[in-house]
Design a protein around this motif. Sequence first.
Motif, PDB file in Angstrom:
ATOM      1  N   SER A  78      -9.018   5.223  -5.125  1.00  0.00           N
ATOM      2  CA  SER A  78      -8.315   6.224  -4.317  1.00  0.00           C
ATOM      3  C   SER A  78      -6.940   5.709  -3.893  1.00  0.00           C
ATOM      4  O   SER A  78      -5.938   6.445  -3.959  1.00  0.00           O
ATOM      5  CB  SER A  78      -9.149   6.590  -3.087  1.00  0.00           C
ATOM      6  OG  SER A  78      -9.335   5.449  -2.269  1.00  0.00           O
TER       7      SER A  78
ATOM      8  N   ARG B 264      -4.640   5.695  -7.022  1.00  0.00           N
ATOM      9  CA  ARG B 264      -4.279   7.058  -7.422  1.00  0.00           C
ATOM     10  C   ARG B 264      -3.264   7.662  -6.452  1.00  0.00           C
ATOM     11  O   ARG B 264      -2.317   8.343  -6.859  1.00  0.00           O
ATOM     12  CB  ARG B 264      -5.531   7.929  -7.473  1.00  0.00           C
ATOM     13  CG  ARG B 264      -6.444   7.637  -8.651  1.00  0.00           C
ATOM     14  CD  ARG B 264      -7.443   8.763  -8.851  1.00  0.00           C
ATOM     15  NE  ARG B 264      -8.400   8.449  -9.892  1.00  0.00           N
ATOM     16  CZ  ARG B 264      -9.615   7.989  -9.682  1.00  0.00           C
ATOM     17  NH1 ARG B 264     -10.027   7.766  -8.440  1.00  0.00           N
ATOM     18  NH2 ARG B 264     -10.423   7.739 -10.693  1.00  0.00           N
ATOM     19  N   THR B 265      -3.435   7.422  -5.176  1.00  0.00           N
ATOM     20  CA  THR B 265      -2.490   7.952  -4.189  1.00  0.00           C
ATOM     21  C   THR B 265      -1.088   7.384  -4.404  1.00  0.00           C
ATOM     22  O   THR B 265      -0.091   8.123  -4.378  1.00  0.00           O
ATOM     23  CB  THR B 265      -2.996   7.630  -2.771  1.00  0.00           C
ATOM     24  OG1 THR B 265      -4.303   8.191  -2.593  1.00  0.00           O
ATOM     25  CG2 THR B 265      -2.064   8.194  -1.727  1.00  0.00           C
ATOM     26  N   ASN B 266      -1.025   6.075  -4.618  1.00  0.00           N
ATOM     27  CA  ASN B 266       0.294   5.465  -4.863  1.00  0.00           C
ATOM     28  C   ASN B 266       0.935   6.006  -6.142  1.00  0.00           C
ATOM     29  O   ASN B 266       2.152   6.228  -6.199  1.00  0.00           O
ATOM     30  CB  ASN B 266       0.140   3.947  -4.944  1.00  0.00           C
ATOM     31  CG  ASN B 266      -0.273   3.343  -3.623  1.00  0.00           C
ATOM     32  OD1 ASN B 266       0.013   3.908  -2.558  1.00  0.00           O
ATOM     33  ND2 ASN B 266      -0.943   2.205  -3.678  1.00  0.00           N
TER      34      ASN B 266
ATOM     35  N   GLU C 183       0.446   8.995  -7.611  1.00  0.00           N
ATOM     36  CA  GLU C 183       0.891  10.372  -7.411  1.00  0.00           C
ATOM     37  C   GLU C 183       2.151  10.444  -6.557  1.00  0.00           C
ATOM     38  O   GLU C 183       3.077  11.228  -6.829  1.00  0.00           O
ATOM     39  CB  GLU C 183      -0.223  11.197  -6.756  1.00  0.00           C
ATOM     40  CG  GLU C 183      -1.454  11.392  -7.633  1.00  0.00           C
ATOM     41  CD  GLU C 183      -1.138  12.197  -8.878  1.00  0.00           C
ATOM     42  OE1 GLU C 183      -0.177  13.016  -8.840  1.00  0.00           O
ATOM     43  OE2 GLU C 183      -1.809  12.000  -9.899  1.00  0.00           O
TER      44      GLU C 183
END
Length: 528
Positions: free
Chosen positions: A340, A343-345, A347
Motif C-alpha cells: 500500500s 502503490r501510494t507513492n 500514484e
Amino acid sequence: MPETAAPNSPSAQGHSQSAANTAPNAVSGAVDSPNTVSAETDIDAIRQEGLTGRQLRMARRVAQKNGLAVTSDFDAVRQLRQQGIDPFQRANVLELVTPNDGQTNAASGQMRAATAKVPAHQARVQLPQTVQRKQSLPSTQLGPGENPAERRASEISRIQRDIARRRRRNIMSLLGRLAMFVLLPTIAASFYFYTIATPMYGTKSEFIIQQADNQGSGGLGSLFQGTGLATQTDSTTVQSYMTSREAFLRLDEDYGFVEHFSDPNIDAIQRLDEGATRETAYAMFQDHVQIGLDPTEGILKMEVIAADPVKSQEFSEALIAYAEEQVDQLTQRVREDQMSGARTNYELARQNREAALAELVAIQQETEQGPVGAEQAALQQRITSLQVELDQEQLNLAGFANVSRPNEAQVRATENSIEQIENQIALLRSQMSSGGSLITNDARLRVAEENYAFEVVNVQTAQATLSTAEIEANRQVRYLSVSVAPIAPDEPTYPRAFENTFLAFLIFSGIYLMISLTASILREQVSS
C-alpha cells in the motif's frame, strides 16, 4: 505373715539336699554349674515374692553399703540373705540415712523411747508383706529332671513360633489391604477398558509451515533459511490457534463436534452429557485434538480422535483448512502495508509528473515557442548576421570617403543601408530584452521542463520501489505443506486396554504406597 526362710537356714539347706538327692543324674551336654543353677533358682523364687520397686532399690543400696558385687536388684536380695542380712529390717534402713550431728542424739533418744513403750513380744520388726501377683510370664522353676538348656530351647522355639504367627498375620493383613486398595480398582479399570469403553479412532497427520525462498538475502538471516527455526514462531502460533476456542467453535458449527460426542452409543465416561456447558465441550475438544510441535524441524503432528473413523478424518481435514487460513493471515497485513505504501507513492509521483507535463505544454502554447533557447539562438544568429552586414556597409562608406569625388547616390544608399541595419539590430535586441520577451518565456519553459524531468525521475524511483515491495511481499509469504495426509484408520486406536490397565495399577500402587508411608511416619511421630 509367714516368714520366708533364709537361703542359709537349715530348712532351706535340707530342702536343697533332698532335691539334689531326688534329682536324676546330670544330663550329658549341660554347661551350667550347680552354683549357677542354684543362684538362678533363688532369683526366680525372689521374683515370685512380688517385691516392690522401692524395696528392690533399697536392697541394692544395702548391698552397696556392705560392699557386695551384685548384678541386679534380685541378686542383691539373694546375696544379702546369704550373708544373714535382712535388707528390709528397720535398723538396716535407718543406717542408710546419715543425719546431722545435732539430729543424731535426738533420733536415737526417740528410738529408745519408742522401743521402751513397745511390748517385748512386739519389738521385732516385721518385713513387708509380699503381694501375690498373677503370673503372666512362664515359670522359671525347673521341674525334677528338667535341663535348663532344653528349657531355654523350648522357650526360644515358642517365641519363634509366635513371631512367625504374627508375621503371617501381618502378611495376610498386607495382602488384604493390597487387594482392597490396589487389585480391586485395577480389576475394575481393566473391566472398563476391555468391556465397556467405546472404541475410538485416531487420525494422524503431519504438516509444516514453509517460507518462500529468499535468494537475495544474506547475513545471519540466511543461515536459518530453510530450517525449522525460520518458521518456529509461525508453527507455534498455528498450534495455539488450532487448539483455541475459535477453532473449536468453527469446527462445532461446521461439522457438529459436540453433536458427535453427545451420541448415546458412546459410553458414559467418554460421552458428552446433554446440555453440557461450552467449557466442558472445549475441554473434551482439547482431549481429543492433540497437536505436537517438533522444535528442531518445525513439523506439526496432529491426531484427532473420534468415535467414527470418517468423522475423525473429516475433523482433521477441517482443522488443516483452518490452519491454512491462519497461515495466510500471518503475513497478510505486513504485505499489505508494504504494497500500500509503495502503490501510494507511485500514484502520487505519476500525478505530479502529469501536472508538470501539462504546465510545460500550456507555457509552450502560450508563448508559441519551441524548445527552450531555440528562439533566442535564432534571434542571436540574425543579430550576428546583421552585425556582419553593418560592418561591411560601414567599410564601404569609409571607402567612399577616401575617394576625392565619390558618387553621391552610392554614398546616400550606403548610409541608408547602414541606418536600416542598425534599426533592425536594435529591434531584435529589444525583442530579446523586453518584459514579455523571449528570455522570460525561455525561463518559464526551462522551469517547467526541469519540473517535468524531476517528476519523471520520481515516477521511475516510485516504480522501482513498488517492484522491490512486491518482491519483499512475495518473500514474506507463508504456506502450509502437508507431509502426511489425514487418512482414517480401519481399526480402533483407543482404548489401549493393556497399557491403560498397567498404568492404573501403577497409579493405585503409588497412591497406596504414599498413604502407607505417610501413616507410618505419623504413627511413629505420635508414639515417640
